[in-house]
Design a protein around this motif. Structure first.
Motif, PDB file in Angstrom:
ATOM      1  N   SER A   4       0.814  -1.222   0.000  1.00 63.00           N
ATOM      2  CA  SER A   4       0.000   0.000   0.000  1.00 63.00           C
ATOM      3  C   SER A   4       0.847   1.271   0.000  1.00 63.00           C
ATOM      4  CB  SER A   4      -0.915   0.025   1.221  1.00 63.00           C
ATOM      5  OG  SER A   4      -1.934  -0.896   1.030  1.00 63.00           O
TER       6      SER A   4
ATOM      7  N   LEU B 257       3.306   1.815  -2.052  1.00 60.77           N
ATOM      8  CA  LEU B 257       3.723   2.167  -3.409  1.00 60.77           C
ATOM      9  C   LEU B 257       2.723   1.800  -4.502  1.00 60.77           C
ATOM     10  CD1 LEU B 257       7.498   1.110  -3.308  1.00 60.77           C
ATOM     11  CD2 LEU B 257       6.546   3.397  -3.076  1.00 60.77           C
ATOM     12  N   HIS B 258       1.669   1.092  -4.161  1.00 55.91           N
ATOM     13  CA  HIS B 258       0.744   0.622  -5.196  1.00 55.91           C
ATOM     14  C   HIS B 258       0.186   1.793  -6.013  1.00 55.91           C
ATOM     15  CE1 HIS B 258      -1.984  -2.387  -6.933  1.00 55.91           C
ATOM     16  NE2 HIS B 258      -2.751  -1.325  -7.134  1.00 55.91           N
ATOM     17  N   GLY B 259       0.296   1.681  -7.321  1.00 54.51           N
ATOM     18  CA  GLY B 259      -0.260   2.718  -8.209  1.00 54.51           C
ATOM     19  C   GLY B 259       0.560   3.993  -8.263  1.00 54.51           C
ATOM     20  N   THR B 260       1.720   4.014  -7.606  1.00 52.41           N
ATOM     21  CA  THR B 260       2.561   5.222  -7.644  1.00 52.41           C
ATOM     22  C   THR B 260       3.587   5.111  -8.776  1.00 52.41           C
ATOM     23  OG1 THR B 260       4.297   4.381  -6.231  1.00 52.41           O
ATOM     24  CG2 THR B 260       2.405   5.392  -5.118  1.00 52.41           C
TER      25      THR B 260
ATOM     26  N   TYR C 222      -0.456   6.490   1.204  1.00 47.70           N
ATOM     27  CA  TYR C 222      -1.136   5.211   1.402  1.00 47.70           C
ATOM     28  C   TYR C 222      -2.058   5.013   0.203  1.00 47.70           C
ATOM     29  CZ  TYR C 222      -4.473   1.741   2.925  1.00 47.70           C
ATOM     30  OH  TYR C 222      -5.268   0.623   2.968  1.00 47.70           O
ATOM     31  N   ASN C 223      -2.057   3.821  -0.374  1.00 45.65           N
ATOM     32  CA  ASN C 223      -2.796   3.603  -1.615  1.00 45.65           C
ATOM     33  C   ASN C 223      -3.680   2.368  -1.551  1.00 45.65           C
ATOM     34  OD1 ASN C 223      -1.192   5.671  -3.347  1.00 45.65           O
ATOM     35  ND2 ASN C 223       0.339   4.459  -2.256  1.00 45.65           N
TER      36      ASN C 223
ATOM     37  N   ASN D 131      -5.269   7.364  -8.053  1.00 45.87           N
ATOM     38  CA  ASN D 131      -4.049   6.990  -8.782  1.00 45.87           C
ATOM     39  C   ASN D 131      -4.237   5.765  -9.678  1.00 45.87           C
ATOM     40  OD1 ASN D 131      -3.692   4.788  -7.147  1.00 45.87           O
ATOM     41  ND2 ASN D 131      -1.713   5.412  -6.306  1.00 45.87           N
TER      42      ASN D 131
END
Lengths: 571, 232
Positions: free
Chosen positions: A389, A391-394, B154-155, B181
């Motif tokens: 979470s 780095l996901h999608g970054t 946080y993603n 994102n």
């Protein structure tokens, strides 16, 4: 002296063997190779536009153009460059590495080529007609673009092409065994073939799984997008996402396996080194991929709500296993060099200095392997359920995938292309100085991109976003990091790409003609190693593995440290 | 058979004479296998050491214990968009402040709806030190929830038909930008909202001054973006 002659004779035999492949098979390989290079040229051309849009210093964020170019760039680079060049490598594994053996069916090979090329054309018509769906083309988003059916249709064509060429390869392998019912005969054949040909055989079940998944995904997606079948769009989207990631995950490991297979050929061609370990070890490691890769698809879905926590934890543990065969292959390839060089009397680290650093194919191999290790280490945080979470999608995702597919896989493919063009077209490399610089520049460029891009990812910069200013609300560091990643790293990558295309293009048309393929001179000539002693110890080759393990442990600990100090705790 | 040939070549390469050939060849074979194999075993040990990461997960849990476990966005609830829209509308209606922002209650879930290209509500106020339940759903395509916390984020993925359920506990006051994102269409770059974390005692003052409301209102944020970053 006699021993040196024998060794050099032995080393030259691989060049001769490659040169001996049948002209008809060579033509098919060349068609695949050239189509692949054209797809790569296209991917680089569109990347130039992305660099301009995505470098904040240029101040030109153009959303629609960005998403269209990004879709085209990824389809050309990740789908077609790899589909074409890997098909060429597969044919080479069945013919050039098999002492001039013939492909089972040339017609089937050309049919496969026609399907892949048709896929490319259909996909590009789709992209430039306005299917801004990115290469993932997830429904239901994709349904809002009228040209989306062309994306799905193109993917069905390229999947058919991959199926036919793999079938042809498999049929060719079957022709190598006379008594099909004899286990002994199969064992003998499998032990005789080159490590790289064996790697291609190990990739067959993975390629068939990809093709099967592609048909499961894209037939209903295509029919749904043209309105022939109606489904609950959201329900379909959930199923699509899961199957897509299974397929997409396996696709990643075809370049990984092919790149390592090419590394075994390149290390022989450039340094003349032979394996000091039983070849069955390297072959056995290739068997690990079809066993370990498919169940580890979960790591792409670590931030999804549709996967349960238990599955994510199991997926995380399994994901760690995918590093192992690659690490061991890197050890064996480095060990081959070390033992070979140290048999000439060089010391513990002294042998490194005597490697053929000016040979562009060797530089491609060594820099590709280094970049592969670094990019592999950068995946550590993304593979784990507890840290994904962060780095996901970054931007950390493109920051590791580009070094992996361009700085490692494509660079190593470029290394073998230098040889393939020289041997098959009997021409000396044009512009040796440019060729010498190219692998180092490409690798360094991708490492700059990886370094700044990973920091940008840690700082939260979203990937696949044209304008990262968010109305001025974005942190100031984002601009600086993206200027370095895209402006510096991206531009240097483009320059290195252009150097490669110029050297290869000019070699094809203006390279000095060689009388016979094995005359290879200049930088591509095999390193002269004069053995003065036996040497079977490879301590230096262990060092990269140790560094890798320490780095992934440190990255994991670092991620835990950051997450533990978040000003908002998530649970 | 292959090893024999390889060892034979090695012996020849160091120029063994014919008389000592057989003995030399056997010795070389033994040395090669012994020497190289010990390093190969070491390489296997090193490669498998990546599994040391697994005990680190347990160590992390011990170092940073969490009230609700350490894992996030597990399997969500499958829910229709209309049902979720109703809950979101009710949540906004009950908790809306005059400036349009919504102050969340720590003992009731927060609902956030993601739609091309906006989040509803678009400003949420939380109190530092409290724990909240956050539920998110997309009404159309796949989106994401990326909370910017200065130099880290946080993603989580926000999907149609599957609720993303999180527990969150803000510890430091500040204004946090939340962006989408996951590419969701041409307007993706403009999809974001704000989470404002206030001092715990501020929650008691349900009525904020007019000036404060204006400062936080979406219309003025564009001009005052500097203050909307997470300050340390």
């Amino acid at each position: 002296m006699a021993s040196t002659d024998m060794a050099s004779e032995d080393r030259m035999s691989l060049v001769r063997q490659i040169g001996k492949s049948h002209p008809d098979d060579q033509k098919l390989m060349a068609a695949y190779g050239i189509a692949g290079l054209l797809a790569l040229v296209g991917a680089f051309a569109l990347a130039a536009i992305l660099v301009v849009i995505k470098t904040p210093a240029f101040g030109l964020p153009r959303g629609e153009l960005y998403y269209r170019m990004l879709t085209g760039h990824a389809i050309l680079g990740f789908v077609y460059w790899f589909a074409f060049i890997q098909a060429a490598l597969m044919i080479a594994g069945a013919t050039a590495l098999r002492n001039g053996a013939r492909l089972w069916s040339l017609k089937l090979g050309w049919l496969a080529f026609a399907f892949t090329t048709a896929g490319l054309v259909v996909n590009m018509v789709g992209v430039f007609s306005g299917a801004d769906v990115l290469y993932t083309a997830f429904p239901p988003l994709a349904e809002s673009f009228a040209a989306t059916p062309l994306i799905y249709l193109g993917y069905l064509f390229v999947a058919a092409g991959a199926f036919f060429i793999t079938l042809d390869f498999l049929a060719t392998v079957f022709t190598w065994v006379d008594r099909k019912g004899s286990v002994e005969a199969w064992k003998r054949m499998l032990s005789e073939i080159h490590i790289s040909t064996f790697a291609a055989i190990c990739a067959v079940p993975l390629i068939f799984s990809i093709v099967l998944a592609a048909f499961f995904l894209y037939v209903p997606a295509f029919l749904g997008s043209i309105g022939w079948i109606s489904t609950d769009a959201r329900e379909f989207a959930l199923k699509f996402r899961l199957t897509y990631h299974v397929m997409f995950h396996i696709i990643h490991y075809i370049p990984a396996m092919a790149m390592i297979a090419v590394a075994y050929v390149l290390v022989e061609l450039t340094t003349g080194a032979n394996s000091i370990y039983r070849k069955t070890v390297a072959k056995g490691l290739f068997l690990m991929y079809p066993a370990v890769v498919p169940p580890t698809f979960v790591y792409h879905l670590m931030a999804d709500p549709s996967i349960t926590e238990g599955i994510k934890i199991i997926g995380s543990a399994l994901s760690l296993l995918v590093w192992i065969p690659s690490l061991l292959h890197m050890f064996i390839v480095t060990g081959m060099m070390e033992a070979g060089m140290r048999s000439a009397g060089h010391g513990l680290f002294g042998w490194i200095r005597h490697l053929p650093w000016k040979n562009p194919a060797f530089a491609s191999l060594i820099m590709g392997m280094t970049t592969f290790g670094i990019a592999g280490g950068l995946t550590a945080v993304l593979l784990q359920e507890q840290t994904a979470s962060l780095l996901h999608g970054t931007f950390a995702v493109p920051a590791y995938i580009h070094p992996m597919v361009v700085g490692a896989a494509s660079l190593i493919y470029m290394g073998i292309i230098y040889y393939a063009v020289s041997i098959c077209m009997k021409r000396d490399l044009w512009g040796p100085v440019l060729a010498r610089i190219q692998p180092y520049l490409l690798s360094v460029a991708l490492l700059v991109f990886a370094w700044a891009g990973t920091l940008a990812g840690y700082a939260g910069v979203p990937r696949r976003t044209a304008d990262i200013s968010f109305g001025g609300r974005a942190p100031e560091s984002w601009e600086t990091l993206m200027n370095v990643a895209m402006g510096v790293g991206g531009t240097l990558t483009l320059i290195a790409g252009v150097l490669f295309f110029v050297v290869i293009g000019m070699t094809m048309f203006a390279g000095r003609k060689l009388r016979v393929a094995s005359e290879l001179g200049g930088d591509l000539a095999m390193l002269e190693v004069r053995p003065t002693r036996e040497f079977a110890y490879t301590p230096t080759a262990l060092i990269p593995g140790v560094i890798f393990v320490l780095v992934v442990l440190m990255f994991t600990a670092g991620a835990f440290g950051i997450i533990g100090n978040w000003p908002i705790q998530f649970g | 058979m292959k090893d024999v040939k390889e060892a034979q070549a090695d012996v020849l390469s160091v120029g063994a004479d014919a008389a000592g050939y057989s003995r030399g060849f056997e010795q070389a074979k033994a040395r090669i296998l012994k020497g190289s194999n010990s390093y190969l075993v070491a390489a296997f040990v090193i490669a498998f050491s990546v599994l040391l990461i697994i005990p680190m997960w347990a160590a992390y849990g011990a170092l940073f214990p969490k009230e609700n476990g350490g894992h996030s966005h597990g399997a969500g609830e499958s829910l229709s968009a209309s049902g979720f829209e109703e809950r979101t509308a009710r949540f906004i209606e009950e908790r809306r402040l005059p400036d349009g922002s919504v102050r969340a209650d720590h003992d009731k879930p927060i609902y956030v709806l993601a739609t091309q290209y906006s989040f509803t509500p678009n400003t949420i106020r939380l109190a530092a030190g409290e724990q909240y339940d956050l539920q998110m759903l997309s009404t159309d395509v796949v989106h994401a929830f990326s909370v910017q916390m200065g130099d880290t984020s946080y993603n989580a993925v926000v999907m149609p038909k599957m609720v993303t359920a999180l527990k969150l506990k803000p510890t430091k006051p500040g204004a946090y930008l939340v962006v989408c994102n996951e590419y969701c269409g041409i307007g993706h770059d403009y999809m974001y909202f704000s989470v404002i974390v206030e001092e715990a005692e501020a929650e008691e003052h349900h009525e904020m001054s007019k000036e404060q409301h204006e400062e936080m209102s979406p219309k003025t944020k564009d001009r005052e973006h500097g203050e909307h970053r997470h300050g340390k």
